[in-house]
Scaffold this active site. Structure first.
Site, PDB file in Angstrom:
ATOM      1  N   LYS A  32       0.863  -1.495   0.028  1.00 41.36           N
ATOM      2  CA  LYS A  32      -0.011   0.002  -0.006  1.00 41.36           C
ATOM      3  C   LYS A  32       0.942   1.259  -0.090  1.00 41.36           C
ATOM      4  O   LYS A  32       2.070   1.221   0.136  1.00 41.36           O
ATOM      5  CB  LYS A  32      -0.986  -0.270   1.319  1.00 41.36           C
ATOM      6  CG  LYS A  32      -1.956  -1.125   1.297  1.00 41.36           C
ATOM      7  CD  LYS A  32      -2.899  -1.092   2.196  1.00 41.36           C
ATOM      8  CE  LYS A  32      -4.055  -1.982   2.309  1.00 41.36           C
ATOM      9  NZ  LYS A  32      -4.851  -1.898   3.735  1.00 41.36           N
ATOM     10  N   TYR A  64     -12.678  -2.354  -3.441  1.00 42.60           N
ATOM     11  CA  TYR A  64     -13.180  -2.390  -2.077  1.00 42.60           C
ATOM     12  C   TYR A  64     -14.628  -2.285  -2.031  1.00 42.60           C
ATOM     13  O   TYR A  64     -14.995  -2.174  -0.972  1.00 42.60           O
ATOM     14  CB  TYR A  64     -12.423  -1.292  -1.430  1.00 42.60           C
ATOM     15  CG  TYR A  64     -10.913  -1.561  -0.464  1.00 42.60           C
ATOM     16  CD1 TYR A  64     -10.873  -2.819   0.239  1.00 42.60           C
ATOM     17  CD2 TYR A  64     -10.113  -0.677  -0.724  1.00 42.60           C
ATOM     18  CE1 TYR A  64      -9.465  -3.020   0.392  1.00 42.60           C
ATOM     19  CE2 TYR A  64      -8.622  -0.981  -0.289  1.00 42.60           C
ATOM     20  CZ  TYR A  64      -8.540  -2.144   0.433  1.00 42.60           C
ATOM     21  OH  TYR A  64      -7.308  -2.510   1.003  1.00 42.60           O
ATOM     22  N   ASN A 105      -1.543   0.213   7.126  1.00 41.04           N
ATOM     23  CA  ASN A 105      -1.009  -1.118   7.676  1.00 41.04           C
ATOM     24  C   ASN A 105      -0.236  -1.682   6.445  1.00 41.04           C
ATOM     25  O   ASN A 105      -0.254  -2.933   6.580  1.00 41.04           O
ATOM     26  CB  ASN A 105      -2.382  -1.832   8.051  1.00 41.04           C
ATOM     27  CG  ASN A 105      -3.626  -2.038   7.127  1.00 41.04           C
ATOM     28  OD1 ASN A 105      -3.251  -1.811   5.789  1.00 41.04           O
ATOM     29  ND2 ASN A 105      -4.613  -2.653   7.496  1.00 41.04           N
ATOM     30  N   HIS A 138      -2.043  -5.399   1.586  1.00 44.45           N
ATOM     31  CA  HIS A 138      -3.424  -6.063   1.498  1.00 44.45           C
ATOM     32  C   HIS A 138      -3.003  -7.310   1.207  1.00 44.45           C
ATOM     33  O   HIS A 138      -2.189  -7.786   0.462  1.00 44.45           O
ATOM     34  CB  HIS A 138      -4.171  -5.173   0.348  1.00 44.45           C
ATOM     35  CG  HIS A 138      -5.351  -6.173   0.066  1.00 44.45           C
ATOM     36  ND1 HIS A 138      -6.638  -6.008   0.390  1.00 44.45           N
ATOM     37  CD2 HIS A 138      -5.563  -6.983  -0.829  1.00 44.45           C
ATOM     38  CE1 HIS A 138      -7.389  -6.885  -0.152  1.00 44.45           C
ATOM     39  NE2 HIS A 138      -6.730  -7.661  -1.150  1.00 44.45           N
ATOM     40  N   GLU A 157      -9.882 -10.785  -7.264  1.00 46.16           N
ATOM     41  CA  GLU A 157      -8.672  -9.749  -7.052  1.00 46.16           C
ATOM     42  C   GLU A 157      -7.634  -9.544  -8.139  1.00 46.16           C
ATOM     43  O   GLU A 157      -7.069  -8.651  -8.465  1.00 46.16           O
ATOM     44  CB  GLU A 157      -8.293  -9.545  -5.588  1.00 46.16           C
ATOM     45  CG  GLU A 157      -9.350  -9.428  -4.616  1.00 46.16           C
ATOM     46  CD  GLU A 157      -8.733  -9.103  -3.238  1.00 46.16           C
ATOM     47  OE1 GLU A 157      -9.660  -8.961  -2.323  1.00 46.16           O
ATOM     48  OE2 GLU A 157      -7.585  -9.415  -2.946  1.00 46.16           O
TER      49      GLU A 157
HETATM   50  N1  UDP Z   1      -9.595  -0.191   7.608  1.00 47.65           N
HETATM   51  C1  UDP Z   1      -9.770   0.995   8.221  1.00 47.65           C
HETATM   52  N2  UDP Z   1     -10.431   1.151   9.338  1.00 47.65           N
HETATM   53  C2  UDP Z   1     -11.016  -0.039   9.990  1.00 47.65           C
HETATM   54  C3  UDP Z   1     -10.874  -1.260   9.374  1.00 47.65           C
HETATM   55  C4  UDP Z   1     -10.302  -1.330   8.197  1.00 47.65           C
HETATM   56  O1  UDP Z   1      -9.290   1.924   7.892  1.00 47.65           O
HETATM   57  O2  UDP Z   1     -11.603   0.293  11.008  1.00 47.65           O
HETATM   58  C5  UDP Z   1      -9.086  -0.529   6.391  1.00 47.65           C
HETATM   59  C6  UDP Z   1      -7.739  -1.213   6.365  1.00 47.65           C
HETATM   60  O3  UDP Z   1      -6.592  -0.529   5.584  1.00 47.65           O
HETATM   61  C7  UDP Z   1      -7.884  -2.540   6.008  1.00 47.65           C
HETATM   62  C8  UDP Z   1      -9.041  -2.199   5.050  1.00 47.65           C
HETATM   63  O4  UDP Z   1      -9.600  -1.093   5.214  1.00 47.65           O
HETATM   64  O5  UDP Z   1      -6.738  -3.298   5.744  1.00 47.65           O
HETATM   65  C9  UDP Z   1      -9.740  -3.390   4.550  1.00 47.65           C
HETATM   66  O6  UDP Z   1     -10.535  -4.028   5.979  1.00 47.65           O
HETATM   67  P1  UDP Z   1     -10.501  -5.353   6.094  1.00 47.65           P
HETATM   68  O7  UDP Z   1     -11.346  -5.649   7.158  1.00 47.65           O
HETATM   69  O8  UDP Z   1     -10.726  -6.035   4.859  1.00 47.65           O
HETATM   70  O9  UDP Z   1      -9.167  -5.857   6.573  1.00 47.65           O
HETATM   71  P2  UDP Z   1      -7.959  -6.477   5.977  1.00 47.65           P
HETATM   72  O10 UDP Z   1      -8.443  -7.495   5.153  1.00 47.65           O
HETATM   73  O11 UDP Z   1      -7.016  -5.685   4.963  1.00 47.65           O
HETATM   74  O12 UDP Z   1      -6.892  -7.022   7.164  1.00 47.65           O
HETATM   75 MG    MG Z   2      -9.962  -7.697   3.697  1.00 48.74          MG
END
Ligand code: UDP
Ligand code: MG
Length: 136
Positions: free
Chosen positions: A12, A52, A115, A118, A129
């Site tokens: 990212k 997303y 974070n 992805h 994806e």
């Molecule tokens: N995210 C965020 N706030 C939250 C939860 C998620 O900004 O409270 C963002 C974060 O960058 C995350 C992405 O949304 O990686 C997608 O969320 P998901 O729950 O799918 O997490 P991941 O699969 O990336 O662990």
């Molecule tokens: Mg996810």
């Protein structure tokens, strides 16, 4: 039984900006992943919104899409036995604060939104994806 899978990783903007691309790719390789395809791109917000879409009802959706389209990203197809789960384990928890020692997000993640990586969350979504970024 062999279960070779492919999964999509994205390095990212926060990580690309800090020049962590090679270190993160080394973590994939040293954990047994093969990098099948990769490209560095910058996407439009409209594309991030498509990518997303599953999160469209979440309060963080708009910020998330702004963020993913804010700078260059590296999209990568990884292959390994049980790659989808393996990559989720290597990434660590969504919130770097909760991520285990030795994971990418523990090592490099800044916050729950920045974070660093992805990773696809299922074999079915991995196919969708990978197609999203690599279908010619
Ligand atoms: N995210 C965020 N706030 C939250 C939860 C998620 O900004 O409270 C963002 C974060 O960058 C995350 C992405 O949304 O990686 C997608 O969320 P998901 O729950 O799918 O997490 P991941 O699969 O990336 O662990
Ligand atoms: Mg996810």
């Amino acid at each position: 039984m062999s279960n070779l899978e492919q999964t999509l990783s994205i390095i990212k903007p926060d990580a690309v900006e800090r020049n962590l691309e090679n270190e993160i790719k080394e973590m994939f390789k040293s954990n047994g992943f093969t990098i099948l395809k990769e490209k560095k791109i910058k996407i439009e917000k409209s594309e991030a919104e498509k990518f997303y879409k599953v999160h469209q009802t979440k309060p963080f959706y708009s910020d998330l899409c702004d963020y993913l389209s804010s700078g260059p990203i590296v999209v990568i197809v990884l292959e390994k036995e049980n790659a989808v789960l393996g990559n989720r384990e290597l990434m660590g928890a969504t919130n770097p604060k909760d991520a285990e020692e030795g994971t990418i997000r523990k090592k490099y993640g800044i916050s729950i939104d920045k974070n660093s990586v992805h990773g696809s969350d299922s074999v079915e979504n991995a196919k969708i994806e990978i197609d999203f970024f690599f279908k010619d």
